[in-house]
Design an enzyme around this catalytic site. Structure first.
Site, mmCIF file in Angstrom:
data_model
loop_
_atom_site.group_PDB
_atom_site.id
_atom_site.type_symbol
_atom_site.label_atom_id
_atom_site.label_comp_id
_atom_site.label_asym_id
_atom_site.label_seq_id
_atom_site.Cartn_x
_atom_site.Cartn_y
_atom_site.Cartn_z
ATOM 1 N N ASP A 180 -46.231 31.473 13.970
ATOM 2 C CA ASP A 180 -46.592 33.076 13.413
ATOM 3 C C ASP A 180 -45.123 33.649 13.874
ATOM 4 O O ASP A 180 -45.014 33.998 15.003
ATOM 5 C CB ASP A 180 -47.493 33.710 14.247
ATOM 6 C CG ASP A 180 -49.059 33.236 13.791
ATOM 7 O OD1 ASP A 180 -49.417 33.532 12.681
ATOM 8 O OD2 ASP A 180 -49.748 32.823 14.581
ATOM 9 N N ARG A 188 -42.270 34.338 17.932
ATOM 10 C CA ARG A 188 -42.574 33.222 18.811
ATOM 11 C C ARG A 188 -41.235 32.490 19.058
ATOM 12 O O ARG A 188 -41.177 31.986 19.974
ATOM 13 C CB ARG A 188 -43.281 31.792 18.174
ATOM 14 C CG ARG A 188 -44.811 32.666 17.634
ATOM 15 C CD ARG A 188 -45.577 33.307 18.530
ATOM 16 N NE ARG A 188 -46.797 33.640 17.939
ATOM 17 C CZ ARG A 188 -47.699 34.581 18.236
ATOM 18 N NH1 ARG A 188 -47.307 35.429 19.356
ATOM 19 N NH2 ARG A 188 -48.877 34.786 17.491
ATOM 20 N N ARG A 249 -47.495 46.048 12.127
ATOM 21 C CA ARG A 249 -47.337 44.726 11.652
ATOM 22 C C ARG A 249 -47.365 44.744 9.857
ATOM 23 O O ARG A 249 -47.068 43.949 9.377
ATOM 24 C CB ARG A 249 -48.343 43.521 12.334
ATOM 25 C CG ARG A 249 -48.216 43.344 13.642
ATOM 26 C CD ARG A 249 -49.509 42.692 13.971
ATOM 27 N NE ARG A 249 -49.719 41.196 13.315
ATOM 28 C CZ ARG A 249 -50.758 40.558 13.303
ATOM 29 N NH1 ARG A 249 -51.786 41.098 13.729
ATOM 30 N NH2 ARG A 249 -50.749 39.467 12.785
ATOM 31 N N LYS A 279 -51.042 36.627 4.660
ATOM 32 C CA LYS A 279 -52.230 37.191 5.375
ATOM 33 C C LYS A 279 -52.602 38.531 5.317
ATOM 34 O O LYS A 279 -51.675 39.308 5.151
ATOM 35 C CB LYS A 279 -52.160 36.400 6.804
ATOM 36 C CG LYS A 279 -51.096 36.998 7.661
ATOM 37 C CD LYS A 279 -50.941 36.064 8.914
ATOM 38 C CE LYS A 279 -49.837 36.694 9.675
ATOM 39 N NZ LYS A 279 -49.641 36.053 10.907
ATOM 40 N N HIS A 280 -53.735 39.068 5.768
ATOM 41 C CA HIS A 280 -55.025 38.294 6.184
ATOM 42 C C HIS A 280 -56.122 38.623 4.864
ATOM 43 O O HIS A 280 -56.557 39.623 5.012
ATOM 44 C CB HIS A 280 -55.635 38.795 7.488
ATOM 45 C CG HIS A 280 -54.771 38.359 8.380
ATOM 46 N ND1 HIS A 280 -53.757 39.383 8.943
ATOM 47 C CD2 HIS A 280 -54.448 37.679 9.437
ATOM 48 C CE1 HIS A 280 -53.275 39.341 9.912
ATOM 49 N NE2 HIS A 280 -53.492 38.075 10.111
ATOM 50 N N HIS A 292 -59.556 38.917 16.975
ATOM 51 C CA HIS A 292 -59.302 37.886 18.279
ATOM 52 C C HIS A 292 -60.459 37.924 19.338
ATOM 53 O O HIS A 292 -60.546 37.039 20.167
ATOM 54 C CB HIS A 292 -58.246 38.113 18.842
ATOM 55 C CG HIS A 292 -56.888 38.028 17.886
ATOM 56 N ND1 HIS A 292 -56.632 38.877 17.094
ATOM 57 C CD2 HIS A 292 -56.230 37.027 17.658
ATOM 58 C CE1 HIS A 292 -55.435 38.495 16.665
ATOM 59 N NE2 HIS A 292 -55.278 37.278 16.875
ATOM 60 N N ASP A 365 -57.910 31.653 9.146
ATOM 61 C CA ASP A 365 -57.215 32.267 10.272
ATOM 62 C C ASP A 365 -57.808 31.307 11.529
ATOM 63 O O ASP A 365 -58.708 30.493 11.363
ATOM 64 C CB ASP A 365 -57.673 33.658 10.723
ATOM 65 C CG ASP A 365 -56.666 34.407 11.609
ATOM 66 O OD1 ASP A 365 -55.705 33.711 12.190
ATOM 67 O OD2 ASP A 365 -56.733 35.560 11.451
#
Length: 466
Positions: A180, A188, A249, A279-280, A292, A365
């Site tokens: 990601d 990351r 985001r 996404k998503h 999450h 996901d």
């Protein structure tokens, strides 16, 4: 990887794929005297802040079966599924090279190999752990995903990815090496990369050219480490101010801005030779619950989604989206089964594939997120997702859960809950995408890291400071 434009060639590519599948499955049905499932129409996870759902609720018990799931079983017998033969016997005339190569490879894969192609898993630590290494070596994973805890610095990250590739047995299909890397707070890559602000900040410029350059920079720097698949860009519309999981985001609160800048970013990554996964689907922008942690519920009809949330995804399909990630969101007014979109046949097969015309790769996901783990076992969720229309199931952190999914899917084929023909169609999409982007098991040289944070890339980032 050479750079090339994907515009009109992409449209021709998918038209040829679907013509081939229609012809081949028709021929196969005539040869066997059985009726194959209708092919899909022509096409035209991520962890915010680095976390995923923890191991809550039901997980492994009863995960080998899905008695309440609608069965997509075909007429293939157990012996048909296990003999290593494909139910698609291609004629190679008029096919693009990637499609032709994928069909040839598909015919050489056993059912065990095919199931492995449909699973991506993460693993703990900054070195490849023994459990993940075993799954890779045995062909039980089609890819891996890396998160912050896997990454220490630039050289370590590149060496880790090279080790993953090395573990992939000789003659096996190259793996998806995924991450990601959205920019902003979901990033990351280690220190030294080119830094970009949030998509929300980028969205204020409303400049598609800059967004394409940003996508290209992200793609080039990912490629320098050995990544070939990026779960980005975000096409969610920030339409609910209480939505903290998406927030900055998103490129903005309008379908026009998100579509224009998101697709430009997508194309920039494609030009750099990295597969973007938009996404998503069908849109995470109007939720309050973080998937999450729990299962978000959106009380919208299909018509209401079409007016806003679906607009960027439809535009992406028409622009040649390679992969789409399905969200863990429940839509009671659309699917009475109350399954989240990632496990819903109504959302993935009927809406996305049939009505919106998408025939690219669909990935879930992370199935380790709270929205799923609180309600389903790992194997159960994987089976439901594949039956619903997904091609790949994603487990962000735990190889044991990916292995559970592998065994459940394999057993489902042998029991007739998944047809060999349907598996072939899914794996054909996956292999075609791998051949299209020329994925390889070859290690990346350390010298490739020179592009990371380069002055040329920094000049592009500096445009956003003016």
């Amino acid at each position: 990887m050479r750079k090339e434009s994907f515009g009109y060639r992409k449209l021709a590519y998918y038209i040829l794929i679907m013509l081939a599948i229609v012809l081949l499955t028709s021929c196969n049905a005539a040869d066997t005297g059985t009726s194959l499932p209708d092919p899909p129409k022509e096409q035209g996870q991520e962890q915010a802040g680095g976390g995923s759902g923890s191991d809550r609720g039901p997980d492994e018990e009863g995960a080998d079966s899905d008695s309440e799931s609608p069965s997509d079983a075909g007429s293939e017998s157990e012996s048909d599924a296990e003999d290593g033969q494909t139910s698609i016997t291609p004629e190679h005339d008029d096919l693009l090279p990637a499609q032709e190569a994928a069909m040839e490879q598909l015919a050489n894969l056993s059912i065990e190999d095919k199931i492995g192609q449909m699973i991506i898993s993460g693993f703990p630590g900054t070195e490849l752990d023994t459990e993940a290494e075993k799954l890779i070596r045995n062909g039980q994973l089609g890819g891996v995903i890396l998160f912050g805890p896997n990454i220490r610095d630039q050289k370590q990250l590149q060496a880790l990815i090279n080790e993953v590739k090395k573990s992939n047995g000789e003659g096996q299909q190259p793996m998806f090496i995924s991450v990601d890397e959205e920019g902003g707070r979901v990033s990351r890559l280690p220190e030294g990369k080119t830094e970009f602000p949030s998509n929300q900040q980028i969205g204020k410029y409303k400049n598609a050219e800059i967004s394409a350059q940003i996508g290209n920079v992200i793609g080039e720097e990912l490629g320098a480490f050995g990544f070939n698949l990026n779960f980005a860009p975000v096409l969610d519309i920030f339409s609910n101010p209480e939505n903290t999981v998406i927030g900055d985001r998103s490129f903005g609160d309008s379908a026009e801005t998100v579509s224009e800048l998101g697709i430009a970013t997508m194309k920039g990554m494609q030009e750099a030779g990295v597969i973007p996964a938009v996404k998503h689907f069908p849109g995470h922008g109007d939720t309050k619950v973080d998937s999450h942690v729990g299962l978000p519920v959106v009380q919208k009809t299909k018509e209401e989604l079409a007016e806003l949330e679906l607009v960027p995804f439809q535009a992406a399909i028409e622009a040649g989206a390679d992969m789409m990630m399905a969200a863990h969101i429940q839509y009671p007014k659309i699917d009475a089964s109350l399954r989240p979109a990632s496990l819903s046949k109504v959302m993935l097969s009927t809406l996305l594939r049939e009505e919106m015309g998408y025939d690219g790769v669909v990935i879930t996901d992370d199935l380790e997120m709270g929205a799923i783990q609180q309600n389903y076992g790992s194997g159960e969720a994987a089976l439901m997702a594949i039956q619903a229309g997904a091609d790949i199931v994603l487990f962000g952190h735990t190889p044991a859960k990916a292995e559970k999914a592998y065994n459940t899917l394999l057993q489902a084929v042998r029991k007739g809950e998944l047809s060999a023909a349907d598996i072939d169609r899914k794996v054909l999409r996956i292999l075609t995408l791998k051949y299209k982007y020329e994925l390889t098991n070859e290690p990346v040289e350390e010298s490739a890291l020179q592009v990371v944070g380069s002055s040329e890339h920094q000049q592009i980032a500096d445009q956003l400071k003016k």
